[in-house]
Design an enzyme around this catalytic site. Structure first.
Site, PDB file in Angstrom:
ATOM      1  N   SER A  81       0.570  -1.144  -0.014  1.00  0.00           N
ATOM      2  CA  SER A  81       0.020  -0.157   0.118  1.00  0.00           C
ATOM      3  C   SER A  81       0.955   1.091   0.061  1.00  0.00           C
ATOM      4  CB  SER A  81      -0.840   0.070   1.208  1.00  0.00           C
ATOM      5  OG  SER A  81      -1.745   1.316   1.319  1.00  0.00           O
TER       6      SER A  81
HETATM    7  C1  5PA Z   1      -4.058   4.310  -5.516  1.00  0.00           C
HETATM    8  C2  5PA Z   1      -4.798   3.528  -4.367  1.00  0.00           C
HETATM    9  P1  5PA Z   1      -8.106   5.713  -5.082  1.00  0.00           P
HETATM   10  O1  5PA Z   1      -7.933   4.895  -4.029  1.00  0.00           O
HETATM   11  O2  5PA Z   1      -8.277   7.372  -4.663  1.00  0.00           O
HETATM   12  O3  5PA Z   1      -9.249   5.192  -5.985  1.00  0.00           O
HETATM   13  O4  5PA Z   1      -6.798   5.993  -6.125  1.00  0.00           O
HETATM   14  C3  5PA Z   1      -6.354   4.718  -6.727  1.00  0.00           C
HETATM   15  C4  5PA Z   1      -4.681   4.711  -6.588  1.00  0.00           C
HETATM   16  N1  5PA Z   1      -2.749   5.331  -7.906  1.00  0.00           N
HETATM   17  C5  5PA Z   1      -4.136   5.201  -7.798  1.00  0.00           C
HETATM   18  C6  5PA Z   1      -2.102   4.928  -6.828  1.00  0.00           C
HETATM   19  C7  5PA Z   1      -0.723   4.758  -7.130  1.00  0.00           C
HETATM   20  C8  5PA Z   1      -2.508   4.301  -5.714  1.00  0.00           C
HETATM   21  O5  5PA Z   1      -1.905   3.908  -4.695  1.00  0.00           O
HETATM   22  N2  5PA Z   1      -4.157   2.869  -3.453  1.00  0.00           N
HETATM   23  C9  5PA Z   1      -4.623   2.412  -2.231  1.00  0.00           C
HETATM   24  C10 5PA Z   1      -3.409   2.189  -1.414  1.00  0.00           C
HETATM   25  O6  5PA Z   1      -3.686   1.315  -0.291  1.00  0.00           O
HETATM   26  O7  5PA Z   1      -2.236   2.491  -1.613  1.00  0.00           O
HETATM   27  C11 5PA Z   1      -5.834   2.699  -1.767  1.00  0.00           C
HETATM   28  C12 5PA Z   1      -5.625   1.208  -2.330  1.00  0.00           C
END
Ligand code: 5PA
Length: 332
Positions: A81
């Site tokens: 994450s």
């Molecule tokens: C994540 C999400 P949203 O969660 O706002 O839809 O964004 C998606 C997103 N790009 C887009 C990257 C690099 C992201 O890390 N990541 C999460 C995480 O735990 O990192 C929420 C799932």
């Protein structure tokens, strides 16, 4: 900053973690390949830790935590994450103690390696889905409360109405930048995980009355119907702002390639191509899949003539899954 958005957001406590407006750049090789003008909003360069979209959400989430007198922050996610790592890093910088509740295996790579290197408290569980962490994180927060702490619980990906304000603000920034550049985008595309980024863009663009349509590329389901979840989150954030707007449900296409976090050869190949043609690094879990969707749909004309991709960061994903990508690309 767009004046209407700036004034609506002014009463919400915000800690400044993004010290600048991130650039908007033209992508010549991508544009030529798909036959449409493709630009990129460099939110991978938000300017704190590993950058990415989470930093914008954290400006409001941690502003809220501090204004409520909290001293600890609990959040959750997969071991890779991005959200969990940057939340913990920003909490530490602001003097709050972070606790991360994570799903997966304790392999020292990518963000999990960073968590450990920075001395962040992690509790790892081998559950099947990230949403199974919610009751566990609630229990951890309760345990902290019993010990006399004041925990602030942040949902997966920071997808709460408060966190969503970060991308309402970004919608204002994008609109001011595009008018300075003399550009009108048909669509603004991003990767959808927990949905907060798309929800913020949907609300922000609608408040401004922009003609640009937000479009999501789903990289996996985080519980329930994503379109509904994003719309509900945008509406709740609207209520928080005290505005009444009729929001359209944003278009979301499924580019999960079967499952959240599944690493696939087509995306690995595309990441290599974009990296070597444009010098832009994408990751195999979020932005790589979303960009694959953008290129496929832009090639059919579905996204209009002028498209903006919001690069939401995620660089550590390359260091978490790089070996697997290489193996897939070397297969005959
Ligand atoms: C994540 C999400 P949203 O969660 O706002 O839809 O964004 C998606 C997103 N790009 C887009 C990257 C690099 C992201 O890390 N990541 C999460 C995480 O735990 O990192 C929420 C799932």
């Amino acid at each position: 900053m767009h004046p209407k958005i700036g004034s609506l957001l002014s009463r919400f406590p915000r800690v400044e973690l993004v010290p600048w407006e991130t650039p908007v750049q033209y992508l010549p090789a991508v544009s030529e390949a798909v036959g449409a003008d493709v630009y990129i909003k460099r939110d991978d360069l938000t300017g704190f830790g590993i950058g990415g979209n989470k930093i914008r959400k954290l400006e409001y989430l941690l502003g809220d935590a501090i204004s409520r007198g909290c001293d600890t922050v609990v959040t959750m996610g997969a071991v890779h994450s991005n959200h969990a790592f940057v939340t913990a890093l920003a909490a530490k910088k602001l003097g709050l103690e972070p606790v991360l509740v994570l799903r997966g295996r304790e392999e020292l790579r990518g963000n999990y390696l960073l968590d450990r290197l920075m001395g962040i408290e992690t509790r790892v569980f081998e559950v099947g889905k990230t949403t199974e962490l919610i009751p566990i994180a609630e229990k951890v927060a309760e345990e902290l409360r019993v010990r006399g702490k004041r925990p602030y619980l942040i949902p997966i990906g920071g997808a709460s109405p408060i966190g969503t304000l970060g991308y309402v603000r970004a919608a204002g920034e994008i609109t001011s930048q595009s008018s300075d550049l003399g550009l009108e985008f048909d669509t603004i595309v991003d990767a959808v995980g927990s949905g907060g980024t798309l929800a913020g863009l949907t609300l922000g663009l609608s408040l401004i009355g922009s003609r640009a349509k937000p479009v999501g590329m789903g990289v996996g389901i985080f519980g329930g119907d994503m379109g509904e979840k994003v719309l509900k989150l945008a509406e709740e954030a609207g209520k928080l702002l005290g505005v009444s707007v009729k929001l359209e449900r944003p278009r979301i296409y499924d580019y999960s390639f079967g499952a959240y976090g599944k690493i696939v050869r087509e995306v690995a190949e595309l990441i290599k191509w974009v990296e070597t043609k444009e010098g832009i690094l994408l990751d195999p879990v979020y932005t790589g899949k979303a960009f694959y969707g953008l290129m496929e749909l832009a090639g059919t004309g579905e996204l209009g003539e002028r498209i903006l991709f919001v690069h939401t960061g995620g660089l550590p994903g390359l260091f978490h899954y790089g070996e697997e990508m290489l193996r897939l690309m070397q297969k005959p």
